[in-house]
Design a protein around this motif. Structure first.
Motif, mmCIF file in Angstrom:
data_model
loop_
_atom_site.group_PDB
_atom_site.id
_atom_site.type_symbol
_atom_site.label_atom_id
_atom_site.label_comp_id
_atom_site.label_asym_id
_atom_site.label_seq_id
_atom_site.Cartn_x
_atom_site.Cartn_y
_atom_site.Cartn_z
ATOM 1 N N GLY A 273 -54.362 -2.042 66.523
ATOM 2 C CA GLY A 273 -53.825 -2.344 65.184
ATOM 3 C C GLY A 273 -54.648 -3.538 64.630
ATOM 4 N N ILE A 274 -55.802 -3.511 64.683
ATOM 5 C CA ILE A 274 -56.765 -4.769 64.252
ATOM 6 C C ILE A 274 -57.288 -4.465 62.854
ATOM 7 N N GLY A 275 -56.777 -5.350 61.898
ATOM 8 C CA GLY A 275 -57.345 -5.177 60.507
ATOM 9 C C GLY A 275 -58.312 -6.267 60.076
ATOM 10 N N PRO A 276 -58.452 -6.578 58.790
ATOM 11 C CA PRO A 276 -59.004 -7.765 58.172
ATOM 12 C C PRO A 276 -58.327 -8.893 58.228
ATOM 13 N N ASP A 277 -57.110 -8.939 58.764
ATOM 14 C CA ASP A 277 -56.363 -10.247 59.037
ATOM 15 C C ASP A 277 -56.814 -11.000 60.348
ATOM 16 N N LEU A 278 -57.396 -10.231 61.316
ATOM 17 C CA LEU A 278 -58.008 -10.699 62.456
ATOM 18 C C LEU A 278 -59.500 -10.857 62.629
ATOM 19 N N ILE A 279 -60.155 -9.595 62.011
ATOM 20 C CA ILE A 279 -61.564 -9.593 61.916
ATOM 21 C C ILE A 279 -62.115 -9.284 60.494
ATOM 22 N N GLU A 280 -62.627 -10.467 60.138
ATOM 23 C CA GLU A 280 -62.951 -10.850 58.760
ATOM 24 C C GLU A 280 -63.791 -9.535 58.266
ATOM 25 N N TYR A 281 -64.878 -9.270 58.898
ATOM 26 C CA TYR A 281 -65.755 -8.059 58.447
ATOM 27 C C TYR A 281 -66.570 -7.605 59.725
ATOM 28 N N ILE A 282 -67.262 -6.395 59.635
ATOM 29 C CA ILE A 282 -68.020 -5.935 60.513
ATOM 30 C C ILE A 282 -69.450 -5.790 59.938
ATOM 31 N N CYS A 283 -70.520 -6.403 60.659
ATOM 32 C CA CYS A 283 -71.840 -6.177 60.186
ATOM 33 C C CYS A 283 -72.642 -5.018 60.869
ATOM 34 N N ASP A 284 -73.237 -4.257 60.081
ATOM 35 C CA ASP A 284 -73.936 -3.210 60.621
ATOM 36 C C ASP A 284 -75.492 -2.877 59.728
ATOM 37 N N THR A 285 -76.362 -2.210 60.456
ATOM 38 C CA THR A 285 -77.716 -2.160 60.021
ATOM 39 C C THR A 285 -77.643 -0.806 59.167
ATOM 40 N N THR A 286 -76.657 0.031 59.285
ATOM 41 C CA THR A 286 -76.715 1.594 58.626
ATOM 42 C C THR A 286 -76.468 1.290 57.226
ATOM 43 N N PRO A 287 -77.403 1.821 56.209
ATOM 44 C CA PRO A 287 -77.063 1.496 54.817
ATOM 45 C C PRO A 287 -75.936 2.583 54.297
ATOM 46 N N LEU A 288 -75.703 3.665 55.182
ATOM 47 C CA LEU A 288 -74.699 4.664 54.633
ATOM 48 C C LEU A 288 -73.330 3.997 54.825
ATOM 49 N N LYS A 289 -73.258 3.033 55.770
ATOM 50 C CA LYS A 289 -72.011 2.203 56.174
ATOM 51 C C LYS A 289 -71.597 1.046 55.199
ATOM 52 N N GLN A 290 -72.619 0.581 54.745
ATOM 53 C CA GLN A 290 -72.595 -0.986 54.129
ATOM 54 C C GLN A 290 -71.844 -0.807 52.781
ATOM 55 N N GLY A 291 -71.056 -1.662 52.509
ATOM 56 C CA GLY A 291 -70.138 -1.650 51.048
ATOM 57 C C GLY A 291 -68.853 -0.735 51.229
ATOM 58 N N LYS A 292 -68.956 -0.162 52.621
ATOM 59 C CA LYS A 292 -67.663 0.660 52.738
ATOM 60 C C LYS A 292 -66.771 -0.066 53.682
ATOM 61 N N PHE A 293 -65.695 0.972 54.243
ATOM 62 C CA PHE A 293 -64.619 0.185 54.961
ATOM 63 C C PHE A 293 -64.444 1.009 56.176
ATOM 64 N N SER A 294 -64.144 0.154 57.331
ATOM 65 C CA SER A 294 -63.758 0.786 58.365
ATOM 66 C C SER A 294 -62.658 2.044 58.367
ATOM 67 N N PRO A 295 -62.834 3.213 59.261
ATOM 68 C CA PRO A 295 -61.723 3.972 59.305
ATOM 69 C C PRO A 295 -60.411 3.508 59.621
ATOM 70 N N GLY A 296 -59.506 4.022 58.895
ATOM 71 C CA GLY A 296 -58.089 3.404 59.247
ATOM 72 C C GLY A 296 -57.746 2.215 58.988
ATOM 73 N N MET A 297 -58.279 0.951 59.570
ATOM 74 C CA MET A 297 -57.820 -0.159 59.436
ATOM 75 C C MET A 297 -58.509 -0.834 58.131
ATOM 76 N N HIS A 298 -59.760 -0.387 57.657
ATOM 77 C CA HIS A 298 -60.394 -0.863 56.314
ATOM 78 C C HIS A 298 -60.889 -2.363 56.480
ATOM 79 N N ILE A 299 -61.566 -2.523 57.542
ATOM 80 C CA ILE A 299 -62.059 -3.787 57.647
ATOM 81 C C ILE A 299 -63.574 -3.624 56.826
ATOM 82 N N PRO A 300 -63.904 -4.457 55.828
ATOM 83 C CA PRO A 300 -64.974 -4.539 55.040
ATOM 84 C C PRO A 300 -66.289 -4.345 56.111
ATOM 85 N N ILE A 301 -67.337 -3.292 55.642
ATOM 86 C CA ILE A 301 -68.578 -3.503 56.510
ATOM 87 C C ILE A 301 -69.450 -4.064 55.538
#
Length: 416
Positions: free
Chosen positions: A328-356
């Motif tokens: 149950g960890i969302g953007p209230d606990l993790i500000e964002y997730i960094c990633d090198t994959t362009p297809l993921k950038q600008g989207k949100f993590s599945p389910g918990m919707h943390i910005p990528i």
């Protein structure tokens, strides 16, 4: 519940709750339509298979916008180059006569070395966008799922194969019987079917429950693989532990009685019995260990938030989807997730919707802590991110236990 392989009754292990597709990174306007299923696991006392009790339709997971490309990791590139050399040196008779097939060939990270050697080859890759990248890399690729019917078609067109290979793919396929019959149809009499996947022994020992997600319908042991493919006339004659993906096993199979069964098989089976991989009680303890890991991680993140610390995630992996949603960890606990994959950038993590966010933001932001979701690539990442520690940053890991790492010298050892 019935076993997906032998249809015997299953023993439930643990449910990780409602779970989205692990690689379904999505824009904000799709939040309301997001798909969920119950990520629940069970153990078969009969054939010893650890498995999901429900898996989404494969076409929902492997498609034209699949977000995983094997070639993004230098460590994995080296691993697959070495794999290709092993095949060419030990199992392919000659460049003129050999034929190598790979199931789930992804972007051609392994087969391109086979192609460069001038050996006839074919990759099966069901995700069309990834298959196209493989073709651009010079790899002959069929955009299709592998099974008995497609294997017979390929055998008629190309002939039979010396090697049928798969890496981190067999655990994705519910119908192992169809794969086994396909291997029987496509493999030469003395050919070898070799595959590697995350190993159940490592998952149990390390409490690496993040290896469990929609694509991984099975987590294999030597015993369960032997039971799965024996009805198809295939037997394991050699096994090799691998360090990839936090602990994997490579299985070598051939037609029964063709290859001498090596001592490595008995040695690993003895280890599995000592670890208790044949006992329901082992999985009940695993469930308790998962629950403790969840409590410890949430407690740590809440403590850091209370202290005003900035915490981000490092690498938007498939495995992170299980961790974030189960805990149950969302953007209230993790500000964002960094990633090198362009297809993921600008989207949100599945389910918990943390910005990528792009990797570059992590370099610029200098957060206080980073949760290492790609812990299985720790050695490569720690070598790359020495500046993060030098500037006062600290890593949070959750395998094999939840802890903060602040010493560069001990990092790789702590997550090994």
């Amino acid at each position: 519940m019935q076993c997906q392989r032998c249809l015997e009754n299953l023993k439930g292990v643990i449910s990780f709750g409602p779970m989205p597709l692990a690689n379904a990174f999505l824009p904000e306007n799709q939040f309301s339509d997001e798909y969920f299923f119950e990520l629940a696991t069970a153990f078969c006392p009969s054939c010893k298979m650890f498995q999901l009790t429900e898996q989404p339709d494969p076409k929902m997971m492997f498609h034209g916008e699949y977000a995983f490309f094997s070639g993004t990791s230098q460590a994995m590139a080296g691993h697959f180059e070495k794999m290709a050399r092993t095949y060419l040196e030990n199992f392919v008779p000659s460049c003129q006569e050999g034929f190598v097939v790979e199931l789930g060939s992804n972007d051609g990270i392994m087969l391109r070395h086979i192609a460069q050697a001038g050996v006839k080859h074919l990759g099966f890759e069901p995700s069309s966008n990834v298959a196209e990248v493989a073709r651009q890399n010079g790899v002959n690729t069929l955009c299709a799922f592998f099974g008995e019917a497609t294997a017979r078609t390929v055998a008629e067109e190309y002939g039979q194969a010396d090697i049928i290979s798969a890496a981190n793919v067999m655990c994705h396929i519910p119908d192992l019987h169809s794969v086994g019959k396909g291997v029987q149809a496509l493999l030469k009499d003395k050919g070898v079917f070799v595959f590697e996947d995350p190993y159940l022994g490592d998952v149990i020992e390390k409490t690496s429950y993040d290896q469990i997600y929609d694509e991984h319908v099975y987590i294999f042991s030597v015993q369960s693989v032997a039971n799965a493919f024996s009805p198809c006339g295939l037997e394991i004659f050699r096994v090799e532990p691998q360090t990839t993906h936090g602990g994997s096993m490579r299985y070598y199979l051939g037609r029964k009685g063709i290859h001498d069964v090596q001592n490595s098989v008995k040695k690993q089976l003895d280890y599995e019995l000592a670890l208790g991989l044949d006992k329901v009680e082992t999985y009940q303890q695993f469930a308790r260990n998962c629950e403790k890991s969840k409590r410890d991680l949430v407690r740590l993140l809440q403590q850091l938030k209370g202290e005003g610390k900035r915490v981000v995630g490092y690498a938007a992996t498939s495995k992170s989807t299980t961790v974030l949603n189960y805990c149950g960890i969302g953007p209230d606990l993790i500000e964002y997730i960094c990633d090198t994959t362009p297809l993921k950038q600008g989207k949100f993590s599945p389910g918990m919707h943390i910005p990528i966010k792009p990797y570059e933001q992590f370099k610029e932001d200098k957060p206080d802590f980073a949760v290492l979701f790609a812990w299985n690539h720790a050695k490569e990442i720690f070598a790359k991110e020495k500046d993060f520690i030098a500037q006062g940053g600290q890593w949070i890991v959750f395998v094999p236990e939840v802890k903060i790492l602040s010493s560069v010298e001990n990092m790789a050892k702590d997550v090994a």
